[in-house]
Design a protein around this motif. Structure first.
Motif, PDB file in Angstrom:
ATOM      1  N   ASN A  91     -16.008  19.856   0.096  1.00 25.86           N
ATOM      2  CA  ASN A  91     -16.785  20.492  -0.805  1.00 25.86           C
ATOM      3  C   ASN A  91     -18.096  21.271  -0.784  1.00 25.86           C
ATOM      4  O   ASN A  91     -18.270  22.184  -1.299  1.00 25.86           O
ATOM      5  N   SER A  92     -18.664  20.090   0.325  1.00 26.99           N
ATOM      6  CA  SER A  92     -20.349  20.970   0.758  1.00 26.99           C
ATOM      7  C   SER A  92     -20.895  21.750   1.550  1.00 26.99           C
ATOM      8  O   SER A  92     -20.976  23.079   1.424  1.00 26.99           O
ATOM      9  N   VAL A  93     -19.432  23.112   1.205  1.00 29.80           N
ATOM     10  CA  VAL A  93     -19.008  23.960   2.296  1.00 29.80           C
ATOM     11  C   VAL A  93     -17.670  24.586   2.149  1.00 29.80           C
ATOM     12  O   VAL A  93     -17.722  25.789   2.668  1.00 29.80           O
ATOM     13  N   LYS A  94     -17.648  24.890   0.665  1.00 32.75           N
ATOM     14  CA  LYS A  94     -16.136  25.265  -0.088  1.00 32.75           C
ATOM     15  C   LYS A  94     -16.642  26.975   0.382  1.00 32.75           C
ATOM     16  O   LYS A  94     -15.383  28.016   0.449  1.00 32.75           O
ATOM     17  N   ASP A  95     -18.500  27.105   0.192  1.00 31.40           N
ATOM     18  CA  ASP A  95     -18.365  28.783   0.150  1.00 31.40           C
ATOM     19  C   ASP A  95     -19.524  29.569   1.311  1.00 31.40           C
ATOM     20  O   ASP A  95     -19.438  30.227   1.374  1.00 31.40           O
ATOM     21  N   SER A  96     -18.589  28.121   2.202  1.00 27.31           N
ATOM     22  CA  SER A  96     -19.221  28.357   4.197  1.00 27.31           C
ATOM     23  C   SER A  96     -18.357  28.969   4.577  1.00 27.31           C
ATOM     24  O   SER A  96     -18.275  27.879   5.681  1.00 27.31           O
ATOM     25  N   ILE A  97     -17.315  29.539   4.687  1.00 24.85           N
ATOM     26  CA  ILE A  97     -15.704  29.425   5.536  1.00 24.85           C
ATOM     27  C   ILE A  97     -16.185  29.306   6.858  1.00 24.85           C
ATOM     28  O   ILE A  97     -15.893  28.592   8.278  1.00 24.85           O
TER      29      ILE A  97
END
Length: 399
Positions: free
Chosen positions: A251-257
């Motif tokens: 969840n913490s990196v979902k916007d930083s693929i």
């Protein structure tokens, strides 16, 4: 159309040969109406190769398809024949030889591998009797936060029960102190605690020093979706270890693929359907309907091993391979099941299993253990901690 309706109404048996394995998409309205009519009458429907309206390589139940009494599968079983829930709509399945030479199958690489006990036995590594702790690898498990100590306990115990030589729990100082009496076989790496009760990123260098001595890392279980979690995940992904990212780590990196895609580590992601929806930016119904294609594409595009958890779990490899395990057990629909699975897979990675191999063996063992737990305690009463106890039973099946 009127003739078709009349003949179906007058018949005791219906042979369904409208569509075959090449079907994908949505049925034409007139065919969909005819299928609804046929299903409603309760006739004995015999489907040739695949019930019309069903996609052979997709185990999601379509909006409308023939509800077959029996299906005659041509030449080979397809995923929809063997896996729930679509298998139930196929009725009794008979495999028909249509004259394809046996040698022809040897030239084909299956698009989907269905995990069976026999398949897993070929993957399972033998433990050398003269081995020591170092032989069986070191795992660093970064997990837990205030209010989520259970995730730390379950993932660590599952990892220990799955054979790793040494498991170190990296968690907040407060949790580490509290869990010493519970996790007597693991070592502890106390980390500074942030204002939210989670693991602070201030001790990143201390953590990386511990990881340098390990073969594998598990991060994310019960950490909370906070900025420190993201920083720790980013730091761990810059190592060259095998890294399993679960739960709040995902969840913490979902916007930083790109962080995942450009990682130096060998990455395993273990999302459930909701987490995968957030990773891909697609809504849950879309993910459920297209999960085979989406899982394969995500793994290939981002160079990861993806374990998409559900009653039918998919394991997609970066090279395009896909393995499937059907494990319908409502007893696993409880808090802690994902933490347990993550611990099992990460432990196998520490022991030298390749990521896809560890994922496949881990998913199978988790399912086999849970099946035994359900038979002992019932699906209502079983807990994730009970499944960990039954891992011994599962390992004995493949040793």
């Amino acid at each position: 159309p009127k003739t078709a309706y009349r003949l179906i109404g007058e018949s005791e048996t219906v042979v369904d040969a409208v569509y075959g394995t090449g079907f994908h998409g949505i049925l034409p309205p007139e065919i969909a109406d005819l299928i609804r009519f046929t299903n409603h009458l309760g006739k004995k429907i015999f489907s040739l190769d695949i019930p019309s309206g069903m996609e052979a390589d997709n185990v999601c139940v379509p909006e409308i398809c023939m509800d077959a009494f029996a299906t005659i599968a041509f030449a080979a079983y397809k995923p929809a024949h063997r896996l729930a829930p679509t298998a139930f709509l196929c009725g009794e399945i008979t495999l028909a030889d249509i004259g394809i030479e046996e040698s022809a199958y040897e030239t084909v690489t299956p698009s989907v591998v269905i995990l069976t006990e026999k398949e897993i036995q070929t993957m399972a590594k033998k433990r050398p009797e003269n081995g020591n702790k170092g032989t069986f690898g070191r795992l660093v498990n970064i997990c837990g936060s205030f209010g989520m100590s259970g995730a730390a306990v379950l993932s660590t115990k599952a990892a220990l029960r799955s054979g790793a030589g040494l498991v170190t729990l990296a968690t907040t100082e407060r949790l580490a102190q509290a869990l010493i009496p519970t996790l007597i076989e693991s070592t502890m790496l106390p980390m500074k605690e942030n204002a939210d009760g989670g693991i602070s990123a201030e001790d990143t260098e201390k953590l990386l020093s511990e990881i340098e001595k390990s073969q594998a890392v598990l991060i994310g279980c019960g950490m909370g979706n906070r900025e420190d979690t993201k920083k720790l995940v980013e730091a761990v992904l810059k190592t060259e270890k095998t890294v399993l990212v679960d739960a709040d780590g995902i969840n913490s990196v979902k916007d930083s693929i790109p962080i995942i895609r450009d990682s130096k580590a060998s990455v395993i992601l273990t999302p459930h359907i909701g987490e995968f929806s957030r990773l891909t930016g697609k809504d849950i119904p879309t993910v459920q309907k297209n999960r085979y294609a989406l899982a394969k594409a995500f793994a290939a595009e981002n160079g990861v091993t993806l374990v998409l958890k559900d009653s039918v779990t998919l394991i997609a490899s970066p090279d395009g391979r896909l393995a499937v395990h059907s494990n319908e057990n409502s007893g696993l629909a409880k808090g802690g099941s994902g933490d347990t699975l993550a611990g099992i897979i990460a432990s196998l990675c520490a022991q030298g299993y390749a990521p896809a191999q560890a994922a496949a063996v881990g998913v199978y063992l988790h399912g086999a253990a849970a099946a035994n737990t359900a038979s002992r305690l019932s699906k209502h009463s079983m807990l994730a901690s009970d499944v960990i106890d039954d891992l011994a039973f599962a390992f004995k099946k493949i040793e």
